[in-house]
Design an enzyme around this catalytic site. Structure first.
Site, mmCIF file in Angstrom:
data_model
loop_
_atom_site.group_PDB
_atom_site.id
_atom_site.type_symbol
_atom_site.label_atom_id
_atom_site.label_comp_id
_atom_site.label_asym_id
_atom_site.label_seq_id
_atom_site.Cartn_x
_atom_site.Cartn_y
_atom_site.Cartn_z
ATOM 1 N N GLY A 52 -34.343 5.013 0.575
ATOM 2 C CA GLY A 52 -34.641 4.603 2.192
ATOM 3 C C GLY A 52 -35.904 5.639 2.591
ATOM 4 O O GLY A 52 -36.130 6.824 2.124
ATOM 5 N N ARG A 68 -34.754 0.216 -3.579
ATOM 6 C CA ARG A 68 -33.363 0.659 -4.245
ATOM 7 C C ARG A 68 -33.262 -0.015 -5.359
ATOM 8 O O ARG A 68 -32.740 -1.343 -5.331
ATOM 9 C CB ARG A 68 -32.571 0.797 -3.367
ATOM 10 N N ASP A 101 -31.152 11.981 -3.777
ATOM 11 C CA ASP A 101 -30.347 12.078 -4.955
ATOM 12 C C ASP A 101 -30.383 11.200 -5.897
ATOM 13 O O ASP A 101 -30.571 11.337 -7.258
ATOM 14 C CB ASP A 101 -29.028 12.789 -4.609
ATOM 15 N N THR A 138 -35.541 12.263 2.882
ATOM 16 C CA THR A 138 -34.306 11.532 3.647
ATOM 17 C C THR A 138 -34.030 11.925 4.722
ATOM 18 O O THR A 138 -33.976 13.274 5.008
ATOM 19 C CB THR A 138 -33.126 11.410 2.678
ATOM 20 N N ASP A 182 -31.543 12.122 6.362
ATOM 21 C CA ASP A 182 -30.170 12.494 6.485
ATOM 22 C C ASP A 182 -29.833 13.903 6.067
ATOM 23 O O ASP A 182 -28.698 14.500 6.185
ATOM 24 C CB ASP A 182 -29.305 11.792 5.506
ATOM 25 N N ASP A 206 -29.459 15.392 3.308
ATOM 26 C CA ASP A 206 -28.162 15.193 2.604
ATOM 27 C C ASP A 206 -28.574 15.693 1.035
ATOM 28 O O ASP A 206 -27.756 15.188 0.251
ATOM 29 C CB ASP A 206 -27.121 14.182 2.648
ATOM 30 N N ARG A 254 -24.566 8.219 6.268
ATOM 31 C CA ARG A 254 -23.858 7.680 5.383
ATOM 32 C C ARG A 254 -22.645 8.415 4.915
ATOM 33 O O ARG A 254 -21.455 8.450 5.136
ATOM 34 C CB ARG A 254 -24.520 6.716 4.176
#
Ligand code: F6P
Length: 323
Positions: free
Chosen positions: A14, A75, A106, A128, A130, A132, A174
């Site tokens: 993303g 992706r 990741d 990202t 996120d 994360d 997510r």
């Protein structure tokens, strides 16, 4: 010491605001240190296709203020197989790339790790919205996304106040609730539901809303991280159980766009430079990370095994301050 002369750079997964600043830093620092830098378009997809072009100092002019990634991203399913990795390695050899810098999350780092295992040295730069990626406190794009969400919820609050409504807002994330939790604090949400935590609608949403109402509040913000699922159903239950007029807003991909904040531009620039310096010192197969106030690097295998956890103190703070 091995001799790295030609570096490939790609963005993968993303997109995130600040990726352009990271590419710019890799190109400029790379050329400064005497490397040739090649941009690979559309992530690992472009590597398989040989969509690879040398970048010069001016190729990256005026990109830093733009969201997204000027190299574009993907992706790639085709790359994500042993044959795909072999083909990627082969194509890197066609273009005589000695090392690869991968800007992404990741999943993208696992792809780069697979290339490293067959012989192409890599460095990862975490990006990202996120936040994360486990080995780093900060990922490029997080701050810009937070500010976008904060601006949106501020606006939603204006209308929630005017109509005495409950506004349920779904934000991205997510697998991780960092965007949800930071914005719950920044916007004073009455409830916030994260994918990392089991939740009970009565305890975690209905009671907090009714408690706030009984203490004199007349409008309510409930933030749900996307990974929780069932946002529309949650909103419907709030309406049915409490009788409070309830709206739902799914912020979606607008959270991924926009001009990067200063924090993201600076983090991306420092991480990009760090990635090049690692290659210059032949410190290969590492992920750049922010730990506290310091930019460090972890071995890729070690970095992929690390785990970071959502801050319980922030969850408690969010609840306390929304009373
Ligand atoms: O960038 C991370 C993320 O925003 C997740 O929170 C979200 O689930 C996902 O990307 C969606 O990405 P896409 O629509 O590009 O597949």
């Amino acid at each position: 010491m091995e001799n790295i002369k030609r570096i490939g750079v790609l963005t993968s997964g993303g997109d995130a605001p600040g990726m352009n600043a990271a590419i710019r830093a890799v190109v400029r620092a790379g050329i400064y240190h005497g490397f040739h830098v090649y941009g690979i378009r559309k992530g690992f997809e472009g590597l398989l296709e040989g969509d690879i072009h040398e970048l010069n100092l001016r190729s990256v002019s005026d990109i830093m203020s733009r969201g997204g990634t000027f190299l574009q991203t993907s992706r790639s399913k085709a790359f994500n197989t042993p044959e795909g990795v072999e083909r990627g390695y082969r194509m890197a050899k066609v273009f005589k790339l000695d090392a690869l810098i991968v800007i992404g999350g990741d999943g993208s780092f696992r792809g780069a790790r697979d290339l490293a295992r067959v012989g192409l040295p890599m460095i990862g730069i975490p990006a990202t919205i996120d936040n994360d990626i486990h080995c780093t406190d900060y990922t490029i794009g997080f701050d810009t996304a937070l500010n976008t969400v904060k601006d949106s919820i501020d606006k939603i609050k204006d209308t929630a106040f005017s109509h005495e409504r409950c506004s349920v807002v779904e934000v991205m994330g997510r697998d991780a609730g960092y965007i949800a939790l930071y914005c719950a604090i920044a916007d004073g949400a009455e409830a916030c539901i994260l994918p990392e935590k089991e939740f009970n609608i009565d305890e975690d949403i209905i009671k907090p809303i009714l408690g706030c109402r009984n203490r004199g509040k007349h409008h309510y913000i409930v933030i749900i991280a996307e990974g929780v699922g069932g946002t529309l159903e949650i909103a419907e239950q709030i309406r049915q159980i409490t009788g409070i007029s309830t709206t739902t807003t799914i912020l979606g991909h607008l959270q991924r766009g926009g001009s990067p904040t200063v924090r993201d531009r600076v983090a991306a620039s420092l991480m990009g430079v760090k990635a090049v310096e690692l290659l210059k010192n032949y410190e290969i197969n590492k992920i750049v990370a922010l730990k506290g106030n310091e930019y460090v690097a972890y071995d890729i295998e070690e970095a992929l095994k690390m785990r970071k956890h959502i801050d319980e103190n922030m969850i408690a703070t969010s609840k306390m301050l929304s009373l």
